[in-house]
Scaffold this active site. Structure first.
Site, PDB file in Angstrom:
ATOM      1  N   CYS A   6       0.837  -1.202   0.000  1.00  0.00           N
ATOM      2  CA  CYS A   6       0.000   0.000   0.000  1.00  0.00           C
ATOM      3  C   CYS A   6       0.873   1.254   0.000  1.00  0.00           C
ATOM      4  O   CYS A   6       1.708   1.444   0.892  1.00  0.00           O
ATOM      5  CB  CYS A   6      -0.920  -0.024   1.210  1.00  0.00           C
ATOM      6  N   CYS A  46     -18.719   2.987  19.085  1.00  0.00           N
ATOM      7  CA  CYS A  46     -18.883   3.728  17.831  1.00  0.00           C
ATOM      8  C   CYS A  46     -19.374   5.135  18.121  1.00  0.00           C
ATOM      9  O   CYS A  46     -20.367   5.328  18.835  1.00  0.00           O
ATOM     10  CB  CYS A  46     -19.881   2.994  16.930  1.00  0.00           C
ATOM     11  N   CYS A  49     -23.157   5.371  16.420  1.00  0.00           N
ATOM     12  CA  CYS A  49     -24.328   4.626  16.909  1.00  0.00           C
ATOM     13  C   CYS A  49     -24.175   4.133  18.342  1.00  0.00           C
ATOM     14  O   CYS A  49     -25.143   3.607  18.905  1.00  0.00           O
ATOM     15  CB  CYS A  49     -24.637   3.445  15.988  1.00  0.00           C
ATOM     16  N   CYS A  62      -6.981  10.378  13.978  1.00  0.00           N
ATOM     17  CA  CYS A  62      -7.651  11.144  15.023  1.00  0.00           C
ATOM     18  C   CYS A  62      -8.356  10.179  15.972  1.00  0.00           C
ATOM     19  O   CYS A  62      -8.425   8.981  15.709  1.00  0.00           O
ATOM     20  CB  CYS A  62      -8.658  12.137  14.434  1.00  0.00           C
ATOM     21  N   CYS A  67     -18.115   1.736  13.483  1.00  0.00           N
ATOM     22  CA  CYS A  67     -18.485   0.372  13.078  1.00  0.00           C
ATOM     23  C   CYS A  67     -18.025   0.116  11.649  1.00  0.00           C
ATOM     24  O   CYS A  67     -18.256   0.930  10.760  1.00  0.00           O
ATOM     25  CB  CYS A  67     -20.003   0.179  13.135  1.00  0.00           C
ATOM     26  N   HIS A  76     -16.587   8.208   8.027  1.00  0.00           N
ATOM     27  CA  HIS A  76     -15.583   9.103   8.620  1.00  0.00           C
ATOM     28  C   HIS A  76     -14.363   9.240   7.708  1.00  0.00           C
ATOM     29  O   HIS A  76     -13.869  10.355   7.484  1.00  0.00           O
ATOM     30  CB  HIS A  76     -15.151   8.544   9.980  1.00  0.00           C
ATOM     31  N   HIS A  82      -9.246  10.478   5.964  1.00  0.00           N
ATOM     32  CA  HIS A  82      -8.338   9.699   6.802  1.00  0.00           C
ATOM     33  C   HIS A  82      -8.370   8.269   6.286  1.00  0.00           C
ATOM     34  O   HIS A  82      -9.309   7.521   6.554  1.00  0.00           O
ATOM     35  CB  HIS A  82      -8.777   9.769   8.262  1.00  0.00           C
ATOM     36  N   CYS A  98      -7.365   1.503  -0.893  1.00  0.00           N
ATOM     37  CA  CYS A  98      -7.134   0.171  -1.477  1.00  0.00           C
ATOM     38  C   CYS A  98      -8.325  -0.761  -1.253  1.00  0.00           C
ATOM     39  O   CYS A  98      -8.443  -1.790  -1.923  1.00  0.00           O
ATOM     40  CB  CYS A  98      -5.892  -0.470  -0.865  1.00  0.00           C
ATOM     41  N   CYS A 186     -32.181 -40.137  12.001  1.00  0.00           N
ATOM     42  CA  CYS A 186     -31.129 -40.574  11.065  1.00  0.00           C
ATOM     43  C   CYS A 186     -31.048 -39.631   9.873  1.00  0.00           C
ATOM     44  O   CYS A 186     -29.978 -39.467   9.273  1.00  0.00           O
ATOM     45  CB  CYS A 186     -31.384 -42.002  10.606  1.00  0.00           C
ATOM     46  N   HIS A 482     -34.781 -45.919   6.491  1.00  0.00           N
ATOM     47  CA  HIS A 482     -33.645 -45.530   7.332  1.00  0.00           C
ATOM     48  C   HIS A 482     -32.564 -44.914   6.448  1.00  0.00           C
ATOM     49  O   HIS A 482     -32.279 -45.406   5.352  1.00  0.00           O
ATOM     50  CB  HIS A 482     -33.096 -46.755   8.062  1.00  0.00           C
TER      51      HIS A 482
END
Length: 528
Positions: A6, A46, A49, A62, A67, A76, A82, A98, A186, A482
């Site tokens: 990355c 979170c 929520c 930060c 979540c 976010h 970020h 990525c 069975c 069976h």
């Protein structure tokens, strides 16, 4: 992400990034002391929520927790730009550009160092370590507890002098365990044997991949996880699957009660409940749609779901209408049923087609598949509105395989229920140890002429080749019968499972059996 890794990590590696990353690992990921664990429990929720679960991630730029499942951390990252966040359960670094978890040598080194420090702190005093282990076992779904094994110098030296892998011996019994019949169960026991010996499903459950998010103890996937551990624990006494039976009755009420049920019906019901309970257990964590017709990343759809293509061709303008539907199994008609069976294979003189030996007058699995995928004239009583003609016209319909599942399950329709009769069809159908599904693919449709398949040679196409690993059989009549099963423990080693009794079986025993449900696994994805 490119093979070089990355490139977005470099934007984070400025100033005191190493110290900042260490603090995050110490306080929010691998909390070593009781104080840091209390602080993590209070602070790691979170910010959108207020939830503690849903795969919480922390922004590396930060102080923000979000979540991953509900994509609050994604929002976010997009708003603040970020790009990096850390998984608070496993410590993995995720890049939102990525769209994948990344590997960075420097970050990995810091993670390992802080993880070791945390385990040393947790080991003192012993009561603390014991309590943490107890919490791990009574709280399912909280993730792995132990660090990954790394060989010492002495162990590396031993590995260099002993490079050969230890092979499974022919008398190995790991994974073999009988199941107590709890009263006409069975039908359940034989399906459980088939599922616990499904190679890729076994690898999933034994690697602790299920992370339960259900509030009560009603998760069928948790019970299956426990079942796999019981089967591969080494215990030889028969297992009593009472919890599994209770959960099946709870989630599939049409199977409740002590009456004999249909093994095929139980299989479909079990896969459906497992699918609903493990939707969060994704193999692909990058948010992309799964490459199966259900577009679901759960382990059930990844393994069992295929795509069935239906082509309806107008007999006037020859326009084709195509639909693709997901399937977990293929139900095949048999000779002797009220449905006309056509055609028998051209190998009636003792030749071999698709690895099957054709005795005079015998029916093979290939015959059933050829009949299933042949063009069918729908007739004047089933006209459809053609998009090209803009009127109702006669048409033909043909089914082919658009996408093959990892595990192909074939249901031989031995139980016939109609207004006039109810009976069991005992026609013998021969089936091979190895099956090539290439002739029945949508891509092979052009090589079909007038319903007769013209054999083509494609020795390089191994994606469509399967190996038999389980067979479910039914003995007796429709009213009184069976179920038993044959399972392949490892290559060429077969066993018969008759509830609590497990006996060794030969390949001839397997191939001579009547066959009700046949389970095949893609060869190139098997782990022996």
């Amino acid at each position: 992400m490119s093979p070089a890794g990355c490139s977005h990590v470099n934007g984070y590696k400025v100033d005191n990034w190493k110290q900042n990353l260490r603090v995050i690992y110490q306080c929010f990921v691998w909390s070593g002391t009781a104080e840091t664990r209390r602080r993590k429990a209070k602070s790691c929720i979170c910010h959108m929520c207020g939830a503690h679960l849903n795969r919480l991630h922390s922004c590396l730029y930060c102080v923000f927790f979000g979540c991953f499942t509900k994509k609050h951390i994604h929002e976010h990252a997009k708003n603040k730009r970020h790009n990096l966040a850390i998984d608070l359960l496993y410590g993995g670094i995720y890049c939102f550009v990525c769209q994948d978890y990344i590997y960075d040598k420097d970050m990995e080194q810091i993670a390992k160092e802080e993880q070791r420090k945390a385990w040393k702190l947790q080991a003192k005093p012993p009561d603390t370590l014991l309590l943490s282990h107890l919490c791990f076992f009574v709280c399912p779904g909280i993730g792995e507890k132990y660090t990954t094994w790394e060989p010492t110098k002495r162990e590396l030296e031993l590995l260099r002098h002993n490079p050969k892998r230890r092979k499974i011996t022919t008398n190995c019994t790991i994974g073999l365990r009988g199941l107590i019949n709890l009263g006409n169960t069975c039908f359940m026991n034989c399906i459980v044997q088939a599922l616990t010996h499904t190679p890729l499903l076994r690898d999933f459950f034994l690697s602790d991949r299920h992370k339960c998010e259900m509030q009560s103890n009603s998760c069928l996937v948790c019970e299956m996880s426990q079942l796999f551990q019981e089967f591969y624990s080494g215990h030889r006494s028969p297992h009593i699957p009472f919890r599994l039976l209770h959960l099946v009755w709870t989630h599939a009420r049409h199977l409740a009660g002590y009456e004999q049920q249909d093994a095929h019906e139980f299989l479909i019901a079990a896969l459906d409940v497992l699918h609903r309970h493990c939707k969060g257990d994704t193999i692909n964590d990058n948010g992309k749609k799964a490459n199966n017709p259900n577009h679901c990343n759960c382990i059930i759809d990844q393994i069992f779901t295929g795509g069935l293509q239906s082509d309806v061709t107008c007999q006037v303008c020859h326009g084709v209408s195509t639909t693709i539907d997901p399937f977990w199994d293929i139900s095949l008609d048999l000779p002797g049923s009220s449905t006309p069976f056509w055609p028998l294979s051209p190998g009636g003189d003792g030749s071999t087609v698709n690895g099957e030996s054709h005795l005079s007058g015998s029916t093979t699995l290939t015959d059933c598949l050829r009949r299933f995928t042949r063009p069918e004239h729908l007739g004047s009583s089933a006209k459809i509105k053609c998009g090209g003609c803009h009127s109702y016209q006669e048409s033909t319909k043909q089914l082919t395989m658009k996408k093959l599942p990892i595990v192909a399950c074939f249901h031989l329709k031995r139980f016939e229920h109609s207004a006039k009769l109810r009976r069991k069809i005992t026609t013998y159908v021969s089936f091979p140890l190895e099956l090539d599904m290439t002739p029945f693919m949508a891509s092979s449709k052009e090589s079909r002429m007038n319903g007769q398949y013209q054999q083509t040679v494609d020795v390089l196409n191994n994606d469509n080749k399967y190996s038999l690993f389980a067979v479910v059989n039914h003995q007796g009549t429709l009213e009184s019968g069976h179920y038993t099963s044959f399972i392949r423990q490892h290559k060429d080693q077969w066993f018969k499972c008759d509830d609590a009794i497990i006996t060794k079986a030969s390949i001839k025993d397997v191939l001579d059996s009547e066959g009700y449900l046949l389970f095949y696994h893609k060869q190139f994805l098997e782990y022996e």
